[in-house]
Scaffold this active site. Sequence first.
Site, mmCIF file in Angstrom:
data_model
loop_
_atom_site.group_PDB
_atom_site.id
_atom_site.type_symbol
_atom_site.label_atom_id
_atom_site.label_comp_id
_atom_site.label_asym_id
_atom_site.label_seq_id
_atom_site.Cartn_x
_atom_site.Cartn_y
_atom_site.Cartn_z
ATOM 1 N N ASP A 183 0.831 -1.198 0.000
ATOM 2 C CA ASP A 183 0.000 0.000 0.000
ATOM 3 C C ASP A 183 0.869 1.252 0.000
ATOM 4 O O ASP A 183 1.971 1.280 0.545
ATOM 5 C CB ASP A 183 -0.940 0.010 1.203
ATOM 6 C CG ASP A 183 -0.212 -0.084 2.536
ATOM 7 O OD1 ASP A 183 0.689 -0.934 2.648
ATOM 8 O OD2 ASP A 183 -0.528 0.683 3.461
ATOM 9 N N ASP A 184 0.325 2.285 -0.614
ATOM 10 C CA ASP A 184 0.968 3.601 -0.639
ATOM 11 C C ASP A 184 2.361 3.553 -1.253
ATOM 12 O O ASP A 184 3.262 4.293 -0.850
ATOM 13 C CB ASP A 184 1.014 4.207 0.765
ATOM 14 C CG ASP A 184 -0.365 4.286 1.392
ATOM 15 O OD1 ASP A 184 -1.350 4.293 0.634
ATOM 16 O OD2 ASP A 184 -0.456 4.322 2.628
ATOM 17 N N THR A 185 2.560 2.647 -2.193
ATOM 18 C CA THR A 185 3.790 2.632 -2.996
ATOM 19 C C THR A 185 3.389 3.161 -4.364
ATOM 20 O O THR A 185 2.822 2.440 -5.179
ATOM 21 C CB THR A 185 4.370 1.215 -3.092
ATOM 22 O OG1 THR A 185 3.353 0.314 -3.555
ATOM 23 C CG2 THR A 185 4.850 0.747 -1.736
#
Length: 665
Positions: A315-317
């Site tokens: 997530d959030d990459t």
Amino acid sequence: MRRTTRRTASGVLGTAALILVAGCGPNQAAGGFPPPPRPALVGAKTASEPEDLPAITPKPRQIRRTSPDIPIPERVQLRTGQGVDEATKELVRRTFESAGAQHVDSGEQGNDAGNTALTVIVGTTDDPMVTQSLKAADVTVTAPLPDEGYVLTVEQRDDGGLVVLAGNDSSGAYYAAQTLLQLAGGGKIPGVSIVDYPAAPLRGVVEGFYGRSWSFTERLDQLAFYGAMKMNTYLYAPKDDPYHRDRWREPYPPDEREKLRKLVEQARRNHVRFTFAISPGQSVCYSSTRDRDALRQKMRTVHDLGVRDFSIAFDDTYPLPTWGCSEDIARYGVLSEATAGMAQADLLNAIQRDFLDTLDGTRPVRMVPVQYSEVRESPYKQALREQLDPRIQVMWTGTDVLPAAISTEDARQARAVWGRKVLLWDNYPANDFDKTKGRLLLAPYDKRDSGTTDELAGFVLNPMNQASASKPALFTAADFTWNPEGYDPQRSLRNAAEFLAGGDEATAEALRVLFDVEHYAASWTGEIWQAPAPELKRRLDIFRTKWATSDRKEAIAELRSYAKRMTDAPATIRKGVVDSRFVSDIEPWLDALQIWGQALASACDALDARVGGNEREAQARFAEMRNLATQAEKIRTRPGTTREQGPIKIADGVLDAFLREAPGP
């Protein structure tokens, strides 16, 4: 999970029915709990049941009054059988000692209870001693209990009382002991029989918010709280732990490893699955043998500390213009949604099949995808659905990063798009984004359909930066995920106040005032799905109606009474709440609540003066009201304690609006 403006992110047990029949023969069972096609979802009292059933959280599936209350004597004989760990034994022992027993004599299976006024049997349902004890108590369970389920029965007998705690497994026995702890108060145990089991297989918390992470001490306290609430999962994913994301390849220093070891042990004692999360997505080379070995080694060092559950998060990459290494370019070609999904599936499958499958006691890895919300099809989701090992669990935040509601159909569509039941990462009550600036989120868990427990693998809530202040929301979520059909959000929140107050009613009432003025939840897009201060708004609406149509003096007196409750609540909470960390977490809000209560009282004084014809006094009190409101609005959150800093909000949009209109034209 970070809330980004770019949002491409897009089993419950099926055992046979079970019936508890206490004190009746086979022909009488038809008048008891009817056998549905799956475990009975019975929690509420029927019309024929007495009104004195004890309140238990989470609310049990089936509870019946079967005997008069049993006084707790000086001496209790405790007999433990199969499947009972030391934590369960100690919990039962402490329960009776704190309830007044002077001696709790322990014995193993088969020991003679001797001459005692109360015998307590604890074990699993496959233990002959336990089955014989249930039979002696005239209790029959007609089908196997689901995982983590239990039977608890209390019976008064001529030769003394009998209490039987029978778990389907070790966790079931532990949860029976937690229920006993809630029952054994006031020097007696209610004469009841209970059959209970959870709806959601996984129930718990993910420490995955941005901003200040919890301290080691806070985590120890949280794990004990989860055990008491029958929550079985904690996912360790603190964003500010550098060894979780930025320096994921590096081992933890010795002092941090020791803290992790103690947390894992605390989780085990409380029957909580400690899940270690690692987030390599910003720098990993999916094809690199070196990076795969680094990931395995990092996980192995944590496995050596006792961890048996793992999560790998992407997530959030944020999407990159190309791969991070030449090996991935050579293997997968152009970076796209489909090739990103293929690469992640390859990495996760290798970790599962070549590493975790070789270790004893581990469960399938969980993963957080890049597209972790919504239910729309995409090439990325298709690649994972088709290529990811079906045992690997996918985490999902709902129809948005923080959705206003999740329906059964939403969960069903998520199951279809991922090709498996997904684990809900619910971003309530996280307060690390701008829509929650200056607020505590103390509304109950709500707007999630009861049927979602059938379609999801489980629920983990992402809480606030304030650990203990998160307990009201987590308390109610534990209630919902255990027994959604019997769940009442407002009743559960009232019980949360009782829990934090240690049973003191004045403190519980003060907490309910606080819960109301901090009753709030907004979606990531700003949609308010838990409206602010519903109780205060109700009272202000009543005031406006009476002011316009009836006795204004009466209207003022009623409102002044509630203003006093608001003003007095902070001191009562500081004095009466049993969790000192909770009080520390909410200090700025207590300061602001007291002043806002005084401002409302000044408004009442001003209106009273106006009704009496003393306009000069009324204007003086209105000026006092405005000064107090200005003073309250200057109170801010503490630097470093909350990710989004700002003025403290108390019933905003409700109380401040009323005070602005109070002086009239």
